[in-house]
Design an enzyme around this catalytic site. Structure first.
Site, PDB file in Angstrom:
ATOM      1  N   GLY A   1     -13.775  -3.178   0.864  1.00  0.00           N
ATOM      2  CA  GLY A   1     -15.130  -2.688   1.065  1.00  0.00           C
ATOM      3  C   GLY A   1     -15.549  -1.635   0.065  1.00  0.00           C
TER       4      GLY A   1
ATOM      5  N   ARG B   1       0.828  -1.213   0.000  1.00  0.00           N
ATOM      6  CA  ARG B   1       0.000   0.000   0.000  1.00  0.00           C
ATOM      7  C   ARG B   1       0.857   1.257   0.000  1.00  0.00           C
ATOM      8  NH1 ARG B   1      -5.244  -1.192   3.960  1.00  0.00           N
ATOM      9  NH2 ARG B   1      -6.366  -2.480   2.437  1.00  0.00           N
TER      10      ARG B   1
END
Length: 399
Positions: free
Chosen positions: A376, A36
């Site tokens: 999500g 990330r």
């Protein structure tokens, strides 16, 4: 695009508040997977090269509005410096306020603020915190699509207060998803797998109106087979959702979306590595066995569908991919999609935790057109929901 990119912003001499996702795994005080962090490098580098001063804001863990020392973003600084190849000044170590630290930034420096979630105003989307953040900068850049489904101060409220844009990672994600769902090249196929129908009802309902083929796999497929009156033995299935599954199939028929279920299945009496298994027709599951994968005829049919399509959206495995040989269908279908993508015949977009793991195991993650790691946010986008962090870029201050 209805949102601006870095290329459309005047950044020279400007302070840029950059919302990033560096919520990385840590063990013994060290980052164990810097993926990330590496993904934000293009955004930070481009801001620096344009003469801007990047101020990074992020969250780490779930401190729930309190200062939790072991959730300090200080742990990410060495990995950030390694990825960016330059000094990263962590405000928590400077002894200065955020405002003082920003005022003292030197050209070429990168500043990292402390964990946004230490402040209860972050998750409350508080205007006070948003105003404090906006006062630090001239431009707001959101490069954290993975946090865009949260209406938080650093993702939504602050975007209303500053000229704003999408960072490179956010830009790539939005373009990929809009190409796959908003204005796709047709025909379009979607693969939706996973354990439970109940967790993906919104997803199924949205997709069946937008795709030509809806391939259902994993434990979800068992629920649909059972809803058609097929004995699924001891398989994982939500029998109480039989009516719901039938409603989904009826709705798909109304909009000419073909639902694709397994025509043959791999069954076993135990869910464990090395368990004895056999392949039978979907209608012939032994009463004492469980369905753990789709069979070769099903995979061939899925491959044929991929070959007819221009666009593929993938979320979830076709079987119990964690344990061989029940990863066979997922691997084979993923490899077919990768081959078509590499040949320029298919646009393939995939996302979701299990999906990324499955495609990595199949060795094809780098061969899809785009793989989202947003979790999500990716699912909510596929469900047709408005993401606050994206909507703010469309409606926020653009002066």
């Amino acid at each position: 695009m209805p949102w601006k990119t870095l290329d459309e912003m005047e950044l020279d001499g400007k302070t840029v508040l950059v919302r990033v996702d560096i919520n990385v795994p840590v063990e013994d005080g060290k980052v164990t997977d810097p993926t990330r962090i590496e993904k934000i490098v293009p955004t930070v580098t481009d801001i620096l090269e344009a003469g801007g001063k990047p101020v990074l804001v992020a969250h780490f863990g779930r401190p729930k509005g309190k200062v939790v020392p072991e959730m300090s973003l200080k742990v990410t600084v060495p990995a950030l410096e390694a990825a960016l190849g330059r000094e990263v000044v962590f405000v928590g170590d400077s002894g200065k306020t955020n405002k003082q630290a920003v005022a003292e930034m030197k050209p070429g420096q990168v500043l990292l603020l402390e964990n946004m979630r230490f402040d209860p105003g972050e998750e409350a989307n508080d205007g006070r915190l948003a105003a404090e953040l906006a006062a630090l900068a001239d431009v707001y850049c959101n490069d954290a699509f993975s946090a865009a489904h949260r209406a938080h101060a650093s993702t939504e409220a602050v975007a209303q207060l500053l000229p704003n844009c999408a960072g490179r990672l956010m830009e790539a994600e939005l373009k990929a998803l809009e190409a796959a769902l908003s204005d796709p090249k047709r025909p379009v196929a979607a693969v939706v797998g996973g354990a439970k129908v109940s967790t993906k009802l919104d997803l199924l309902s949205n997709l069946l109106r937008k795709v030509d083929y809806l391939v259902i796999g994993g434990g979800m497929a068992n629920t649909f087979l059972a809803a058609k009156g097929i004995d699924v033995g001891t398989s994982l299935a939500e029998h109480d959702l039989a009516d719901t599954a039938r409603e989904v199939m009826s709705a798909a028929e109304e909009v000419s979306c073909e639902i694709v279920l397994p025509v043959d299945i791999v069954v076993a009496r135990a869910f464990e590595a090395g368990a004895e298994s056999e392949t039978v027709a979907a209608e012939a599951c032994p009463s004492d066995a469980m369905i753990l994968d789709a069979g070769p005829d099903s995979v061939a049919r899925i491959g044929d569908i991929f070959g007819k399509c221009e666009t593929l959206i993938w979320n979830g495995p076709l079987g119990a991919f964690e344990i061989p040989p029940f990863d066979t269908a997922t691997n084979a279908a993923a490899q077919k999609a990768a081959e078509l993508t590499e040949a320029g015949e298919l646009i393939s977009v995939a996302g979701g935790g299990d999906t990324v793991s499955a495609l990595n195991r199949a060795g094809v993650a780098d061969k899809f057109s785009y793989i989202s790691t947003a979790g999500g946010a990716f699912l909510e986008w596929m469900e047709g929901k408005t993401l606050p962090g994206v909507a703010a870029l469309r409606t926020g201050s653009q002066d």
